[in-house]
Design a protein around this motif. Sequence first.
Motif, short mmCIF file in Angstrom:
data_model
loop_
_atom_site.label_atom_id
_atom_site.label_comp_id
_atom_site.label_asym_id
_atom_site.label_seq_id
_atom_site.Cartn_x
_atom_site.Cartn_y
_atom_site.Cartn_z
N VAL A 167 0.86 -1.18 0.00
CA VAL A 167 0.00 0.00 0.00
C VAL A 167 0.90 1.24 0.00
O VAL A 167 1.83 1.32 0.81
CB VAL A 167 -0.91 0.02 1.25
CG1 VAL A 167 -1.74 1.28 1.30
CG2 VAL A 167 -1.80 -1.20 1.28
N GLN A 194 -1.57 6.39 1.28
CA GLN A 194 -2.90 5.81 1.47
C GLN A 194 -3.03 5.11 2.83
O GLN A 194 -4.00 4.42 3.07
CB GLN A 194 -3.21 4.83 0.34
CG GLN A 194 -3.34 5.50 -1.00
CD GLN A 194 -3.70 4.51 -2.10
OE1 GLN A 194 -3.81 3.31 -1.88
NE2 GLN A 194 -3.86 5.03 -3.30
N CYS A 195 -2.05 5.31 3.69
CA CYS A 195 -2.06 4.67 5.01
C CYS A 195 -2.48 5.66 6.09
O CYS A 195 -2.34 6.86 5.93
CB CYS A 195 -0.66 4.15 5.35
SG CYS A 195 -0.11 2.82 4.28
#
Length: 51
Positions: free
Chosen positions: A26, A30-31
């Motif tokens: 990921v 987007q974390c």
Amino acid sequence: MPCAEDVVHGKPAPDLFLHAAASLAVPPAQCVVVDDMALLPAAVRRAAAAG
């Protein structure tokens, strides 16, 4: 789950966050970071440094 022993530089470097994102495939952007010291400025800087 990644842990501090999996990276060369532990806190305060963002390496562990980046390693966790990579292990999940990921992008860091987007974390969401959940840190046991999330209210401290250093934790916020680590998360920001990880992208």
